[in-house]
Scaffold this motif. Structure first.
Motif, PDB file in Angstrom:
ATOM      1  N   ILE A 171      68.401 -41.722 -35.047  1.00  0.00           N
ATOM      2  CA  ILE A 171      67.776 -42.058 -33.774  1.00  0.00           C
ATOM      3  C   ILE A 171      68.029 -40.918 -32.796  1.00  0.00           C
ATOM      4  O   ILE A 171      69.145 -40.406 -32.705  1.00  0.00           O
ATOM      5  N   GLU A 172      66.995 -40.525 -32.094  1.00  0.00           N
ATOM      6  CA  GLU A 172      67.101 -39.483 -31.082  1.00  0.00           C
ATOM      7  C   GLU A 172      66.753 -40.080 -29.733  1.00  0.00           C
ATOM      8  O   GLU A 172      65.896 -40.953 -29.637  1.00  0.00           O
ATOM      9  N   ASN A 173      67.426 -39.608 -28.698  1.00  0.00           N
ATOM     10  CA  ASN A 173      67.149 -40.091 -27.355  1.00  0.00           C
ATOM     11  C   ASN A 173      66.410 -39.017 -26.579  1.00  0.00           C
ATOM     12  O   ASN A 173      66.774 -37.839 -26.623  1.00  0.00           O
ATOM     13  N   GLN A 174      65.361 -39.414 -25.892  1.00  0.00           N
ATOM     14  CA  GLN A 174      64.577 -38.499 -25.061  1.00  0.00           C
ATOM     15  C   GLN A 174      65.083 -38.632 -23.628  1.00  0.00           C
ATOM     16  O   GLN A 174      64.636 -39.493 -22.873  1.00  0.00           O
ATOM     17  N   GLU A 175      66.056 -37.798 -23.302  1.00  0.00           N
ATOM     18  CA  GLU A 175      66.692 -37.896 -21.997  1.00  0.00           C
ATOM     19  C   GLU A 175      65.710 -37.610 -20.857  1.00  0.00           C
ATOM     20  O   GLU A 175      64.731 -36.895 -21.025  1.00  0.00           O
ATOM     21  N   ILE A 202      69.728 -38.792 -17.534  1.00  0.00           N
ATOM     22  CA  ILE A 202      70.061 -40.166 -17.898  1.00  0.00           C
ATOM     23  C   ILE A 202      69.386 -40.475 -19.233  1.00  0.00           C
ATOM     24  O   ILE A 202      68.396 -39.826 -19.591  1.00  0.00           O
ATOM     25  N   PRO A 203      69.927 -41.443 -19.972  1.00  0.00           N
ATOM     26  CA  PRO A 203      69.282 -41.795 -21.238  1.00  0.00           C
ATOM     27  C   PRO A 203      67.866 -42.327 -21.007  1.00  0.00           C
ATOM     28  O   PRO A 203      67.622 -43.074 -20.068  1.00  0.00           O
ATOM     29  N   GLY A 204      66.960 -41.930 -21.880  1.00  0.00           N
ATOM     30  CA  GLY A 204      65.579 -42.411 -21.829  1.00  0.00           C
ATOM     31  C   GLY A 204      65.259 -43.209 -23.075  1.00  0.00           C
ATOM     32  O   GLY A 204      66.118 -43.885 -23.634  1.00  0.00           O
ATOM     33  N   ASP A 205      64.028 -43.102 -23.518  1.00  0.00           N
ATOM     34  CA  ASP A 205      63.574 -43.836 -24.700  1.00  0.00           C
ATOM     35  C   ASP A 205      64.222 -43.299 -25.968  1.00  0.00           C
ATOM     36  O   ASP A 205      64.479 -42.098 -26.090  1.00  0.00           O
ATOM     37  N   ASP A 206      64.451 -44.199 -26.911  1.00  0.00           N
ATOM     38  CA  ASP A 206      64.901 -43.815 -28.244  1.00  0.00           C
ATOM     39  C   ASP A 206      63.687 -43.681 -29.151  1.00  0.00           C
ATOM     40  O   ASP A 206      62.686 -44.377 -28.975  1.00  0.00           O
TER      41      ASP A 206
END
Length: 156
Positions: A48-52, A66-70
Motif C-alpha cells: 500500500i502506498e500513501n499519496q501525501e 499530511i497523509p492522503g489517499d491510499d
C-alpha cells in the motif's frame, strides 16, 4: 525476533473465493488455495502506498505534509513457465478474479503475517528473451479493494 530468509518460508497462494467480507480466509480456504510458491520467480508490488498531501502555509517556508489517499502499488508475480502444461495461463487468465494470499512467515496455524489482496488479473504475458535463463511468464494484477494485512493464520 530472529531474522529469517523469505525463501523457503514465505508462501504465495491464489484463492478463487473467500467467504468473509473482511477477506479473512478460513483454514479450509487457505488449504484449498493454489500454492504457487515453487513456480514464483519474482514478486513485485503487493503493498500500500500513501499519496501525501502538501500543506504549505504562510507561516513557514517549510512545506509540511499530511497523509492522503491510499492506493495499491502496481503488482505482479513472475512465474517459471512450464513447457508441458499451461496451468498458470489458464488459472490466471486475464479477467480472473480472486485473492492473492502472501503468508510472509509461513502458513502454519497461529502464524502472523498473512496478507490477503483481492485481485483481478490485468494481463498474463510471456517474457521472451534470448538470455541464458529459464522461461518466465508475468501476471499483472489490479488490486480491487483494500487488502487485509498482517492477519494471523487461523487454527480452524
Amino acid at each position: 525476533m530472529a531474522r529469517f530468509n523469505r525463501k523457503g518460508v514465505t508462501k504465495i497462494l491464489f484463492a478463487e473465493t473467500i467467504a468473509d467480507l473482511g477477506y479473512m480466509p478460513t483454514l479450509v480456504e487457505i488449504t484449498g488455495a493454489t500454492d504457487y510458491t515453487k513456480q514464483t520467480a519474482a514478486v513485485d508490488g503487493f503493498s500500500i502506498e500513501n499519496q501525501e498531501i502538501e500543506t504549505p502555509d504562510m507561516e513557514s517556508t517549510f512545506v509540511a505534509k499530511i497523509p492522503g489517499d491510499d492506493s495499491a502499488a502496481d503488482s505482479s508475480l513472475t512465474f517459471y513457465e512450464d513447457d508441458t502444461t499451461d496451468t498458470i495461463e489458464t488459472d490466471l487468465a486475464k479477467g480472473t478474479t480472486g485473492f492473492i494470499l502472501i503468508a510472509r512467515k509461513g502458513k502454519a496455524a497461529g502464524t502472523k503475517g498473512l496478507d490477503v489482496y483481492p485481485v483481478r488479473v490485468a494481463s498474463t504475458s510471456a517474457a521472451i528473451t534470448a538470455d541464458n535463463e529459464a522461461a518466465k511468464i508475468m501476471v499483472k494484477f489490479s488490486i480491487t479493494d483494500r487488502p487485509l494485512l498482517n492477519a494471523t493464520i487461523p487454527a480452524t
